[in-house]
Each structure stands twice: as C-alpha cells, then as structure tokens.
Design an enzyme around this catalytic site. Structure first.
Site, PDB file in Angstrom:
ATOM      1  N   GLN A   1       0.159   6.872  -5.074  1.00  0.00           N
ATOM      2  CA  GLN A   1       0.420   7.711  -6.254  1.00  0.00           C
ATOM      3  C   GLN A   1       1.357   7.023  -7.236  1.00  0.00           C
ATOM      4  O   GLN A   1       2.111   7.685  -7.954  1.00  0.00           O
ATOM      5  CB  GLN A   1       1.016   9.050  -5.816  1.00  0.00           C
ATOM      6  CG  GLN A   1       0.022   9.944  -5.138  1.00  0.00           C
ATOM      7  CD  GLN A   1      -1.033  10.446  -6.078  1.00  0.00           C
ATOM      8  OE1 GLN A   1      -0.788  11.320  -6.887  1.00  0.00           O
ATOM      9  NE2 GLN A   1      -2.234   9.881  -5.989  1.00  0.00           N
TER      10      GLN A   1
ATOM     11  N   LEU B   1      11.751   4.478  -7.571  1.00  0.00           N
ATOM     12  CA  LEU B   1      10.300   4.364  -7.378  1.00  0.00           C
ATOM     13  C   LEU B   1       9.655   5.717  -7.066  1.00  0.00           C
ATOM     14  O   LEU B   1       8.461   5.895  -7.274  1.00  0.00           O
ATOM     15  CB  LEU B   1      10.018   3.365  -6.244  1.00  0.00           C
ATOM     16  CG  LEU B   1       8.615   2.801  -6.112  1.00  0.00           C
ATOM     17  CD1 LEU B   1       8.125   2.197  -7.428  1.00  0.00           C
ATOM     18  CD2 LEU B   1       8.547   1.755  -5.018  1.00  0.00           C
TER      19      LEU B   1
ATOM     20  N   CYS C   1     -25.323   3.142 -12.644  1.00  0.00           N
ATOM     21  CA  CYS C   1     -24.477   4.326 -12.808  1.00  0.00           C
ATOM     22  C   CYS C   1     -25.280   5.521 -13.318  1.00  0.00           C
ATOM     23  O   CYS C   1     -25.761   5.537 -14.457  1.00  0.00           O
ATOM     24  CB  CYS C   1     -23.330   4.024 -13.768  1.00  0.00           C
ATOM     25  SG  CYS C   1     -22.160   5.394 -13.937  1.00  0.00           S
TER      26      CYS C   1
ATOM     27  N   GLU D   1       0.820  -1.210   0.000  1.00  0.00           N
ATOM     28  CA  GLU D   1       0.000   0.000   0.000  1.00  0.00           C
ATOM     29  C   GLU D   1       0.854   1.261   0.000  1.00  0.00           C
ATOM     30  O   GLU D   1       0.510   2.252  -0.652  1.00  0.00           O
ATOM     31  CB  GLU D   1      -0.954   0.002   1.198  1.00  0.00           C
ATOM     32  CG  GLU D   1      -2.002  -1.116   1.147  1.00  0.00           C
ATOM     33  CD  GLU D   1      -2.852  -1.072  -0.115  1.00  0.00           C
ATOM     34  OE1 GLU D   1      -2.939   0.003  -0.755  1.00  0.00           O
ATOM     35  OE2 GLU D   1      -3.419  -2.122  -0.473  1.00  0.00           O
TER      36      GLU D   1
ATOM     37  N   TYR E   1       9.040   9.450  -4.626  1.00  0.00           N
ATOM     38  CA  TYR E   1       8.489   9.799  -3.306  1.00  0.00           C
ATOM     39  C   TYR E   1       9.260   9.109  -2.196  1.00  0.00           C
ATOM     40  O   TYR E   1       8.735   8.262  -1.475  1.00  0.00           O
ATOM     41  CB  TYR E   1       7.011   9.419  -3.229  1.00  0.00           C
ATOM     42  CG  TYR E   1       6.105  10.320  -4.023  1.00  0.00           C
ATOM     43  CD1 TYR E   1       6.097  11.689  -3.800  1.00  0.00           C
ATOM     44  CD2 TYR E   1       5.247   9.821  -4.982  1.00  0.00           C
ATOM     45  CE1 TYR E   1       5.265  12.519  -4.518  1.00  0.00           C
ATOM     46  CE2 TYR E   1       4.408  10.644  -5.700  1.00  0.00           C
ATOM     47  CZ  TYR E   1       4.423  11.994  -5.470  1.00  0.00           C
ATOM     48  OH  TYR E   1       3.586  12.819  -6.183  1.00  0.00           O
TER      49      TYR E   1
ATOM     50  N   CYS F   1     -17.820   1.349 -20.394  1.00  0.00           N
ATOM     51  CA  CYS F   1     -19.113   1.085 -19.756  1.00  0.00           C
ATOM     52  C   CYS F   1     -19.727  -0.246 -20.220  1.00  0.00           C
ATOM     53  O   CYS F   1     -20.517  -0.850 -19.482  1.00  0.00           O
ATOM     54  CB  CYS F   1     -20.080   2.229 -20.020  1.00  0.00           C
ATOM     55  SG  CYS F   1     -19.486   3.828 -19.378  1.00  0.00           S
TER      56      CYS F   1
ATOM     57  N   ASP G   1      -9.372   6.193  -2.650  1.00  0.00           N
ATOM     58  CA  ASP G   1      -8.201   6.597  -3.430  1.00  0.00           C
ATOM     59  C   ASP G   1      -8.689   7.272  -4.710  1.00  0.00           C
ATOM     60  O   ASP G   1      -9.878   7.547  -4.859  1.00  0.00           O
ATOM     61  CB  ASP G   1      -7.322   5.383  -3.739  1.00  0.00           C
ATOM     62  CG  ASP G   1      -7.976   4.463  -4.753  1.00  0.00           C
ATOM     63  OD1 ASP G   1      -9.227   4.463  -4.843  1.00  0.00           O
ATOM     64  OD2 ASP G   1      -7.250   3.757  -5.474  1.00  0.00           O
TER      65      ASP G   1
ATOM     66  N   CYS H   1     -18.764  -2.843 -17.797  1.00  0.00           N
ATOM     67  CA  CYS H   1     -18.890  -2.484 -16.382  1.00  0.00           C
ATOM     68  C   CYS H   1     -19.995  -3.284 -15.706  1.00  0.00           C
ATOM     69  O   CYS H   1     -21.142  -3.283 -16.164  1.00  0.00           O
ATOM     70  CB  CYS H   1     -19.162  -0.997 -16.236  1.00  0.00           C
ATOM     71  SG  CYS H   1     -19.321  -0.492 -14.507  1.00  0.00           S
TER      72      CYS H   1
ATOM     73  N   TYR I   1      -6.269   6.669   3.601  1.00  0.00           N
ATOM     74  CA  TYR I   1      -6.370   5.604   2.604  1.00  0.00           C
ATOM     75  C   TYR I   1      -5.642   4.342   3.051  1.00  0.00           C
ATOM     76  O   TYR I   1      -6.205   3.236   3.075  1.00  0.00           O
ATOM     77  CB  TYR I   1      -5.823   6.035   1.226  1.00  0.00           C
ATOM     78  CG  TYR I   1      -5.594   4.801   0.399  1.00  0.00           C
ATOM     79  CD1 TYR I   1      -6.664   4.142  -0.177  1.00  0.00           C
ATOM     80  CD2 TYR I   1      -4.341   4.203   0.329  1.00  0.00           C
ATOM     81  CE1 TYR I   1      -6.495   2.936  -0.841  1.00  0.00           C
ATOM     82  CE2 TYR I   1      -4.157   3.008  -0.323  1.00  0.00           C
ATOM     83  CZ  TYR I   1      -5.239   2.375  -0.908  1.00  0.00           C
ATOM     84  OH  TYR I   1      -5.074   1.185  -1.531  1.00  0.00           O
TER      85      TYR I   1
END
Length: 331
Positions: free
Chosen positions: A39, A77, A203, A34, A79, A194, A133, A197, A115
């Site tokens: 991001q 990677l 929706c 996680e 960050y 769609c 998220d 989906c 999150y």
DNA sequence: AAGCCGGGGAG
DNA sequence: CTCCCAGGCTT
C-alpha cells in the site's frame, strides 16, 4: 506460456524501471522491499529501502536491534505494524538459521499475506505463484473486461486464477513484476495509456471501450474532520514529549508533542504554527502553541535534538516543528 | 465481510 | 477535494 505472458515479459525486459530491489535475488532484500511496498508507492519507498538495509543487512541484524531503532528507521513510511511484524519475522528467520524457501513457510511469517508470499516465492525462489496486488486487479479486470467488484473475495479469487493462467512458469518472478509494472506505468487507474500497451491487442476492455470504468470498486470511505492544539514546551533546548505506550492505539511506540487537553495546567503562550494531516479517514487540523509548565508532568520527558534524531518521532510532531520553523521564519 | 492502519502524489 | 498505492490483521 500464454501469448499475454510472452508479450508482457518481452515488454518488461525492454522497458522496466531500474529499481534497487530488482538488482538482487536475496530473499531478505526482496522481503524488505515487498513489505515496504504494501500500500505504498515506489517513490515513497526509495528513500527508505537502502538506508534500512544498510543498517539491517540480514535478518539477524534486525532481530538483534531494539524495536525503537527499527521503528526509527521506518518513521514517516506509515503502517508501522509492518515494522513490528518484519522484526518478528527476522527473529524467526534468524532463529531457524535459514530463510524459508517454500510458499507456505513464507506465508506463515508475520506481516506476510498472499501477495507478499507469492512475490517472495516467485522473485527470490522462482516458484510459480501469481501475485495479486492492486495493479494486477486492475490489469486483469481490463484485459478480461470483468466488472466484478474487486473488494469482494470471489472476484479476487477469480482474478488470481486468470493471472495464474498467464504465468510464465519458466520465470515466474519476471512475469509477476511485468504484470505489476504494466499496471504501475501503462495501465494506470484513471487514464490507461493503451497506445503504449504491449497487450492492447488482447484487452477486452480496450475492444469494448470500457477501460476507464474498470476495475469496479464499490466500497467507499468517508473522512472525519477533527481539530487539535499541540504544545511546544521548551526547556534548555529540549522539548517536552510523551511516548505512545498503548499497543492498541495508533502510532504505538512513537514520541509525540503534548496535546492541549493532556496538560490543562500548562500556561499557553502564542500561536506559532498550523498544519493539516490525514490518517486513513481522519482529517486533522492542528494548531501549534508555545506554552510553559511549572514542573515536568507525569508521563512526559524532555527530549534533546540529539534524542529526537534517534528515537521514533511521529510525522505529526515533525510537521508541527516544521510548521513552527516556517512560521518563525516569516515573522 | 468490514474496519482499521500512514502518508503522499496525482488529477 | 477524492482516489489510490507491489496489503495484512483483527473482529
């Protein structure tokens, strides 16, 4: 459970991607996934995940490692604050003797926000917290046909309540992953599929024909353009490099090639490479030149190829050396 | 609430 | 080129 929840989970069980972090409920392995996925796309994480866990299979293993080695396994990677936070979290978990098993305790770990806490709590411990998220924001905006700005806190809170109302409390982890999987593979940002989906019938955006306009995001960032020259200064196969030692600066802890401005006394040679690099909203164009120095400048070290394998070398430096190789190959 | 942090892939 | 990604921290 809601109809949407039931349809999503049924679809997920039949159609989900086989990803390495979906083959475990070990909270440590879930947490690492996680954090890496913050991001960051699934495809970018895949080469790092197993390698990182092979070296740091438990919180204790990462807690005992040097920050340099932890950073080296994260290099590329992005960050990099995540790697430092994860090691702090590992030390706290290791010292406590057990992984925190409730939402508030997980949320209190460094680098863990709403999150990530919801993801670990639901996937590893089966606790009923909805994840929110980027995927979930998009899916909720469309299913609800809600034009709220997803950059605003009030919209995010509203969307979290909606996601929570769909949650399958008998298996929150699977439900959460199903909602994200839909956003990642079907309810795509530009071109939602769609026809494939499983919840198209539910929706509201689909009914109104507004799915392409959602979600609404008002904040806009602009790019700044910058140019620099890096120096490739070699001695006996080793390269002159420096380490970013200021925690307040970008790329803290990484080794870099010298910038031209850092070494006004260096004698420049010839242009041997050129490349582009973007960091957040800075768009750089780099030139790479060979150069020579009379003596080792203050604050610099000669790094051998072996050392450059082990130490965290910045992506900019990696790109610069790669650009040199390609240029040399052509000439 | 806004700014900042990496890097890459898609369109 | 722009946008976005299994976000979080700091100011």
């Amino acid at each position: 459970m809601s109809e949407i929840g039931r349809d999503l989970v049924a679809w997920y069980r039949a159609a989900h991607r086989d990803l390495p972090w979906r083959r475990t409920r070990d909270p440590w392995r879930i947490l690492v996934a996680e954090i890496m996925l913050q991001q960051t796309r699934v495809q970018a994480v895949l080469p790092y995940y197993e390698r990182f866990l092979a070296r740091f299979p438990t919180p204790a293993a990462l807690a005992e490692a040097s920050p340099q080695e932890a950073l080296a396994h994260w290099a590329g990677l992005g960050y990099y604050g995540r790697a430092r936070h994860l090691q702090k979290a590992a030390r706290r978990i290791s010292a406590a003797g057990a992984f925190p098993a409730d939402f508030d305790a997980i949320r209190g770990l460094p680098g863990v926000g709403d999150y990530t806490a919801a993801a670990v709590a639901s996937i590893a411990f089966g606790l009923p917290y909805p994840v929110v998220d980027g995927n979930v924001l998009r899916v909720v905006a469309r299913i609800s046909n809600d034009p709220g700005d997803i950059a605003s806190a009030s919209t995010r809170k509203r969307f979290a309540t909606v996601a929570g109302s769909w949650l399958d409390v008998s298996d929150p982890g699977t439900f959460n992953q199903a909602l994200m999987e839909l956003g990642a593979t079907v309810c795509l940002p530009r071109e939602p599929n769609c026809l494939l989906c499983p919840v198209a019938a539910h929706c509201a955006a689909r009914a109104a024909g507004t799915q392409q306009e959602l979600p609404v995001k008002l904040r806009r960032a602009r790019a700044e353009r910058l140019e620099h020259t890096l120096l490739r200064i070699e001695r006996n196969g080793a390269l002159l490099m420096w380490q970013q030692n200021d925690p307040a600066q970008r790329m803290y802890g990484f080794w870099e090639l010298p910038y031209r401005e850092q070494l006004p006394a260096a004698r420049p040679g010839r242009l041997v490479g050129e490349f582009r690099h973007t960091i957040t909203h800075h768009h750089y164009r780099f030139r790479v030149m060979t150069a020579t120095v009379r003596e080792t400048p203050e604050g610099f070290r000669w790094l051998t190829p072996e050392e450059r394998q082990i130490l965290p070398v910045s992506t900019i430096a990696r790109k610069a050396l790669g650009a040199v190789r390609r240029t040399a190959a052509r000439s």
